[in-house]
Each structure stands twice: as C-alpha cells, then as structure tokens.
Write a protein that holds these residues in place. Structure first.
Motif, PDB file in Angstrom:
ATOM      1  N   ILE A  11       0.845  -1.200   0.000  1.00 29.00           N
ATOM      2  CA  ILE A  11       0.000   0.000   0.000  1.00 29.00           C
ATOM      3  C   ILE A  11       0.882   1.254   0.000  1.00 29.00           C
ATOM      4  N   ALA A  12       1.942   1.211   0.811  1.00 30.86           N
ATOM      5  CA  ALA A  12       2.864   2.356   0.839  1.00 30.86           C
ATOM      6  C   ALA A  12       3.497   2.535  -0.543  1.00 30.86           C
ATOM      7  N   VAL A  20       1.508  10.203  -4.353  1.00 29.75           N
ATOM      8  CA  VAL A  20       1.114  10.762  -3.055  1.00 29.75           C
ATOM      9  C   VAL A  20       2.262  11.578  -2.468  1.00 29.75           C
ATOM     10  N   THR A  21       1.927  12.696  -1.851  1.00 27.60           N
ATOM     11  CA  THR A  21       2.975  13.473  -1.180  1.00 27.60           C
ATOM     12  C   THR A  21       2.716  13.653   0.312  1.00 27.60           C
ATOM     13  N   VAL A  22       1.510  13.251   0.788  1.00 29.97           N
ATOM     14  CA  VAL A  22       1.208  13.391   2.212  1.00 29.97           C
ATOM     15  C   VAL A  22       0.611  12.085   2.722  1.00 29.97           C
ATOM     16  N   CYS A  23       1.183  11.571   3.819  1.00 25.61           N
ATOM     17  CA  CYS A  23       0.660  10.344   4.425  1.00 25.61           C
ATOM     18  C   CYS A  23       0.584  10.553   5.936  1.00 25.61           C
ATOM     19  N   THR A  35       2.370   3.414   7.141  1.00 27.49           N
ATOM     20  CA  THR A  35       2.944   4.747   7.291  1.00 27.49           C
ATOM     21  C   THR A  35       4.448   4.676   7.529  1.00 27.49           C
ATOM     22  N   GLU A  36       4.885   3.645   8.278  1.00 17.37           N
ATOM     23  CA  GLU A  36       6.334   3.483   8.475  1.00 17.37           C
ATOM     24  C   GLU A  36       7.043   3.339   7.133  1.00 17.37           C
ATOM     25  N   TYR A  41       9.987   7.008   1.830  1.00 19.39           N
ATOM     26  CA  TYR A  41      10.116   7.680   0.530  1.00 19.39           C
ATOM     27  C   TYR A  41      10.344   9.178   0.728  1.00 19.39           C
ATOM     28  N   ASN A  42      11.387   9.680   0.085  1.00 18.96           N
ATOM     29  CA  ASN A  42      11.706  11.103   0.241  1.00 18.96           C
ATOM     30  C   ASN A  42      10.604  12.013  -0.289  1.00 18.96           C
ATOM     31  N   GLU A  43       9.862  11.524  -1.306  1.00 13.17           N
ATOM     32  CA  GLU A  43       8.839  12.373  -1.923  1.00 13.17           C
ATOM     33  C   GLU A  43       7.604  12.520  -1.045  1.00 13.17           C
TER      34      GLU A  43
END
Lengths: 588, 199
Positions: A11-12, A20-23, A35-36, A41-43
């Motif tokens: 999923i990540a 995606v840029t916000v999680c 989420t971990e 991912y740097n982005e």
C-alpha cells in the motif's frame, strides 16, 4: 521487477507510485507499517498524528489543498476519525484522498472486531477490498483515480491477513502528479446548513453514478466454473475460496460498496445455489437479500472470527463430492488440554510492572486503557478493572466517582500511556478538573508508542522521519488543564511510588502522577542480571507477584533466568529477605 | 502445476523466527517459485506464541496453511511444537529445537510444563530434535539459534546450498555474517536423522 511485500508495504508502495505526497496516521495494528514504509520515501511527507481524527483532518487539508493524501488507521481508529469522514463525503476532495481501514477479524491485536464496511455505506463512499499484496498496491492506485473521478474520499479496506501476509508485487515507477490548483469555494468546503443541504444532494447523485460505474468496474470479476455452486467473495477470503474450492464458480468483488446489482443478479442466474462468504457481518448478503436474490451466507458461515480456508472446505467441500475433511477446525490448544497458553507478557525490565504491582498491593480499582500496560490485567498482577478504547480510562474513573461517590474515588485510579494520553486522554483530564472530580490519573510515560512497535509520538520529541522536534511537556499540560497536583516518579522506586499514590488518592482534587521511564526494549537502563542466593531465599514467593517472565519457581524457592534478566532489580526491591542481588555482588 | 508446499515456523516472540522466515521466503523466490508468507504479530512480540506460515509452489492462492497440511513444522521451542502439532500432515516432519521457555501459567505455578517431546513422539513418526543453542554457541554467537534451525530446515528441502548462503548474506547485517554462515552450516550438518527416536 517483482518483490515479496506485505500488504502494508504494498500500500505504501502504491501510494508512492500514485504520486502521493502526504501520508498521515496514528499507529495501530495491523495498519502501522503502511505509514512506516511511506515515510521511507523522500517524496512523501509522513506524520504520526496525535490521533486518527487529526490524521484524517491533515489528510483532508492536503487533499483540498491539491495533493494526493493517504491516511491509514486500524478499524477502531475510524471510529475516532468518523466525524471528519462523514462530512468529507459531502465536501469531496480536490486531489485524491484514500483512507485505509485495517480491520482485524479474529482480534489478533484488537479490542473488538467491528466490520468497517459499514462506514463506507453510512458515509456513502466507495470501498475497495484487495485480496493480496499485488492488489493492495494496484487498488491503492485505483482508489486515487476513483477518488478524483468521483470527487469523494475512498476507503481501502484490508484485514490483518492482507496487511501482514507477503506475496509478490510487480514494482512500477512513480507517477509524478502536479499539485492541483487550490481555489476558495465555500459552497463546497464550508459545511454550514445552507451549503451542506445542496452538497447532500451531490452525495446522493454521486452514489447513483458510482452504482452505475460498479457494474462495469473491471476488477469485479466473474469466474464461471461448475454451475452447481456460486460463491461471492472479496478480500483474502477470495484466496481461501480459490484454495479450498477450486471448481466453484466465483464472483470476486473488488468494489464492495456500492455493489453491482446487475452483475450480482447475472451471476446468481448462472449458478444453482449461491453463497456469500464474508468475514464478520453479512454486509453483502443483506444487500442481496434486500434485492430478492436467494443466497446463503451467515446461515452457513460464522459472524465471529476469521473464516479460514478449512472452514470453507468443511462447509462446502462435500457439495463438490469431497469427503468431509478429516481434520476438524479447532483451537490448537483445545486438542491438547495440557498445553499452557502463552499470552504476551510485559518484558523483563518493563517500567509498567512496578506500577501494577503497587496498584495490586493497594487493592485499588483501576480503569485501564490501550497499550502494553493493558497486560497488567493478567495474572499474577490482576490489576486492571476496565479497558474499553483509547483514552477511556480517565472518563471511566470520573463516571465511577460520580456514580459511587468521593469515598469510592479514594480507592480508584486511571492508568494511561503517554501516547494514549495525547491521543484522547487529555480531554478526559479536562473533564475531571472542569466537573470537579477528584480523579487520580497515572500517566505511564515510557517515551514511546510501544505496543505497536515503538513509534515516536508528541511526547518523545522525534518525528516519524527521525527529526527532533518539540516535546509536549506533560506536567505543564496537566497544570494548564487546571490540575494542581502533578508529581513525577520513577516506577522502579517502589516505596516512593506507593507513598505518592496514597497521597494523591487522599487529596480531594484531581492529581496526575507521571511514572516516567523509557520502554525496556529501547533503553539500556540496567547492567548485570540479578540472581537468587538460594540459601537466603525463604520461599515466600513475593517476587513472583510482579509477573516477571525471568523468575522461575524451582521446588519451594525461585531462581532467575540470567539469559533473559536485564537486571532491573524490581524483584530485589520486593524481596523481604534480601536474597536477590546483582550477579557478582558480595553477600550481605 | 506442482502442488503447494507448506512450512510452519513456530516459536516465542523474540526468538528470531521472523528473520528465519525472511531468509526462507527469499530463497524460495530466488529459485523461481511463487511464495506467500503470513505472519501474525502485534501483541505477539511481547513474549507470546508466534507463528509464520510459508507456502510455495508454481501457484499459491491462500497465504494460510490449513490445519493438518504442513509438510514441515520448524519449532524454535518445545511447547510451541506441541501447540501447533495438529497443523502437521500425517506424513509431515517436525524439527524441534530442544529449548524450554516457560509461559506465564507455568511461571506462576498455575499449570505444569508438559513433556512436549514425549507427547509429540506419541502422535507422529517424523520427529527430529536438536540442541540449536549449543550449536549456535559453538558457531560463536548464541543469537544465531534461528539460523542454525534454518540450516536444519535446509537439510530437508533439497535446494542448492549456495542459494541459501547467498540469501543469508543479503539478509543479515554484515558484522554478524560470519557467525550466521557458520551457524547455518552447523544446522545443515546435523547428523541426527528422523525416526531415530522411535522404538
């Protein structure tokens, strides 16, 4: 390139590939690793939010602001986030927003096994259910497409077996998504009655469009095999059906809300007997019955717990001419009654242990909360009376006092962890002050969110990205709420702990005791292990009351397992004869 | 299409079952098989009973092994071996580390620790018990018990030794590599055979 990934890792990865840029998330098994992994991912900006409601609010802010956002939580977390969720359904989004709900049939690590598909239906938003890691990744990406096409949040509903099982996933590159334009639009985003009424109509119209779309949704798949039996399944149960009944005609549902009525009717017409196999509630079954489609479901399969492959084989295998499988579905412990259970225990050196030892010793009523310290309810500590949900300990203590009076409150404490206190304990504490209760609250501050695997939180001064940040000052926070009596204690100082608890219970006003020591799995608090000087041991077994897995009864006396012992010395401080000492320490 | 094979790895939280299953699943992937692994964790990491299910073959659907279907059970602890024995196929084999870790009901004296090995031998033929802790000590690091047991598992899996060694090299941190390679070879070189304990 294919890689073996858990559903959560997939999923990540899917979120990353979808641009995606916000999680955002609050940790909770079985959702935590989403989420971990996204944070790697740097982005992607990732955060541990103080609770699931804030997580969804940050997510919706990002989505309205024009960026694709992923919000992840365990099933009970959605209860906390339900308030923004239902109205977000009205406003819709700007860039895509996907909410992952990780349900836990079988309650591997949860306090209930609610079926969160009801949330999709109640909030009138689509639900996708992947059945393995490849689909977990693909459906995440599809969910963002659906979200933007229909201007709606989308629920990606997984279960523990999807979240924590690994299977091969085809990796693809990231799709760079440009930040969408943000335009002020109060008719869409300010939900006061005058604007919300027309938005409700938009929601209903959207649902009709989604129903139509569901009929041709390419991931709902009819697989016609033998016509006698047709099975409708989604999620990991589809995999169990393929495994257990390879000859059965199967309708695999990927989109479980809204349901494709025509497709379901068509499938029903092509098979003689129709079954829905779904874990937990008869969510699909009830809709089919409402449409007048004849179907079996919960008359055959359980509502409670997981529906494992052998249950399917046992119930329906004989219809395919298979012999009833020889092995029965049973709790493995039940087949060997002499096999003791092995429940999780507080670790050697756990800072919670001493607190519960004292609470038990003082015979107090203890309202508990969600975290490692819930284990204090088990033998031999037996020190917790209630555990309901995140943050409930403080409210429950106030309620008990209001029901039974101040005298009862002299023997009553609420215990709550640092992360749980921030999550939703602080509101309870404010209630205690505001409504003049005399509640004694013990915050078990172990500097981490331990049970879910040591996630950072607002109390420990680190973010999910490993950056240092401002720590919440718990004493100052309690004082600002109006608590005059705030004390910090070291939980390994049992004498001080006991005196403090007695003093605060006696005070006719709210108090907060902060029991502060870092989690034993993170801190190297101690050095040499302890040992029992057998000749000095009087066999009183008081040390066994602390429930340490290192202390083993041998004959009438005890010994300490030196390979496990971390030398926290708690047993030594309860030993009346001084028979427990650090290894190598001189006698006397 | 070949049939799906099932390996159940059981133990106590903290024993290193997860690393062992990671190496195993990577090995299987490397030789071109489809692999599915199911791991239940969460509260289990606090010294509870843990189980990892590994399934592999040309095509695998469910990630879960049905009861009575495990080809091999690799048990890191004796009581856990007994607990999960009902998952073993009739002709399946069970490999057991001769280690005892008392669970809380035994520690507090509410229950006895059963004679696990005797119970198991009464119910199945293919039992092999080794002292992996001793082998790990001899390999130079007591923490490599899990890799010793993996070596023992490899003995029954007919996969080229180099694939195992290469995968271990990719999976474990380099400063522990030598001890782990030694531990794996020690497990693989186990001379005891199945059925020796049957009389």
């Amino acid at each position: 390139m294919k890689k073996l990934l858990t559903g959560n890792e997939a999923i990540a990865r899917g979120a990353w590939e979808a641009g995606v840029t916000v999680c955002t998330a609050y940790p909770g098994t079985p959702s935590t690793e989403i989420t971990e992994n996204a944070a790697l991912y740097n982005e992607i900006y990732a955060e541990w939010s103080p609770n699931e409601k804030v997580a969804l609010e940050v997510g919706l802010g990002a989505a309205i602001g024009g960026a694709r956002a992923l919000v992840a939580m365990k099933h009970v977390g959605v209860n906390v986030a339900a308030d923004p969720l239902f109205t977000l359904s009205y406003t819709g989004i700007n860039a895509g927003l996907v909410l992952v709900s990780a349900d836990d049939p079988g309650m591997h690590s949860s306090q209930n096994e609610q079926d969160n598909r009801h949330f999709g239906k109640a909030a009138k938003i689509p639900i996708l259910e992947p059945s393995d890691s490849q689909e977990a990744k693909e459906f995440t990406k599809i969910a963002f497409e659906l979200s933007e096409t229909f201007d709606t949040p989308v629920i990606l509903r997984i279960t523990t077996r999807v979240a924590h099982s690994q299977s091969l996933v085809e990796l693809e590159p990231r799709q760079e998504i440009h930040l969408r334009k943000y335009e002020k639009n109060i008719q869409k985003y300010v939900m006061m009655p005058g604007f919300a009424r027309p938005r409700h109509k938009v929601v209903e119209a959207r649902l009709e469009k989604l129903k139509e779309y569901a009929e041709s949704f390419p991931f709902n798949r009819m697989e016609l095999r033998r016509p006698e039996i047709g099975i409708i399944a989604s999620g990991v149960v589809y995999q169990y059906v393929r495994e257990s009944l390879p000859d059965a005609s199967t309708l695999k549902l990927a989109l479980t809300y809204p349901l494709p009525r025509k497709l379901l009717e068509e499938f029903a017409s092509k098979v003689e007997t129709l079954y829905v196999i779904e874990e937990l509630d008869p969510f699909i079954e009830e809709q089919l019955k409402a449409w007048g489609i004849k179907v079996h479901g919960k008359d055959t399969f359980p509502v409670v717990g997981e529906i494992l492959p052998e249950i399917i084989k046992q119930k329906l295998g004989p219809l395919f001419g298979e012999e009833n499988p020889k092995t029965k579905v049973q709790d493995p412990c039940a087949s060997f009654p002499n096999v003791p259970v092995r429940p999780p225990v507080m670790c050697p050196g756990c800072p919670h242990r001493g607190v519960f030892y004292v609470l038990q010793k003082l015979k107090l009523t203890v309202t508990g909360d969600i975290g490692c310290y819930t284990l204090g309810a088990q033998a031999p500590l037996n020190a917790i009376d209630t555990t309901i949900c995140m943050g409930a300990s403080i409210g429950a203590a106030i309620g008990m006092e209001k029901a039974r009076g101040k005298e009862f409150a002299r023997q009553l404490v609420a215990v709550i962890g640092d992360s749980t206190f921030i999550h939703s304990g602080i509101t309870g504490l404010i209630d205690a002050v505001y409504n003049k209760a005399t509640t004694t609250v013990i915050i078990l501050d172990n500097r981490t969110t331990a049970m879910t695997g040591h996630q950072d939180n607002p109390v420990n001064g680190r973010t999910i990205k490993g950056e240092t940040t401002k720590e919440v000052d718990l004493p100052l926070l309690a004082k600002a709420a109006g608590v005059n009596r705030v004390v910090e204690v070291d939980p390994f100082d049992l004498a001080k702990l006991e005196t403090t608890i007695k003093e605060e219970l006696a005070a006719e006003e709210p108090s907060v005791i902060i029991s502060k020591r870092q989690c034993a799995l993170l801190a190297k608090n101690f050095d040499t292990p302890c040992q029992v000087i057998t000749a000095e041991c009087i066999g009183c077994l008081r040390c066994m009351k602390i429930g340490c897995p290192c202390i083993i009864k041998e004959g009438k006396k005890v010994r300490i397992n030196a390979t496990q012992c971390v030398g926290c010395n708690l047993c030594a401080s309860v030993c009346p004869s001084g028979a427990i000492r650090k290894e190598g320490a001189a006698n006397g | 299409m070949g049939e799906t094979k099932n390996i159940l790895i059981v133990g106590v939280g903290g024993q290193g079952t997860i690393l062992a299953s990671r190496v195993l699943s990577n090995v299987l992937q490397k030789i071109g098989l489809e692999v599915k692994v199911s791991e239940i964790h969460g509260m289990a990491q606090r010294g509870g009973s843990v189980v990892t299910q590994v399934r592999y073959g040309q095509k695998v659907a469910s990630p879960i092994i049905p009861e009575g279907q495990a080809d091999i059970i690799l048990a890191f602890e004796k009581l856990e071996a007994l607990r999960w024995l009902t998952y073993l196929k009739e002709e399946g084999i069970i490999l057991i580390n001769d280690q005892r870790i008392d669970p809380m009901p035994v520690i507090i004296g509410a229950m006895e620790y059963p004679d696990a090995l005797d119970n198991i031998r009464q119910r199945t033929r293919n039992v092999l018990v080794i002292d992996a802790l001793k082998a790990a000590q001899e390999a130079g690091n007591v923490k490599t018990v899990n890799i010793v047991l993996l070596g023992l598992l490899a003995k029954f899996m007919n996969i080229d030794q180099d694939v195992w060694l290469e995968t271990i090299e990719e999976t474990v941190p380099s400063k522990f590599l030598q001890a782990n390679l030694k531990a794996f070879k020690a497990g693989l070189a186990t001379t005891e055979n199945l059925n020796l304990n049957k009389n």
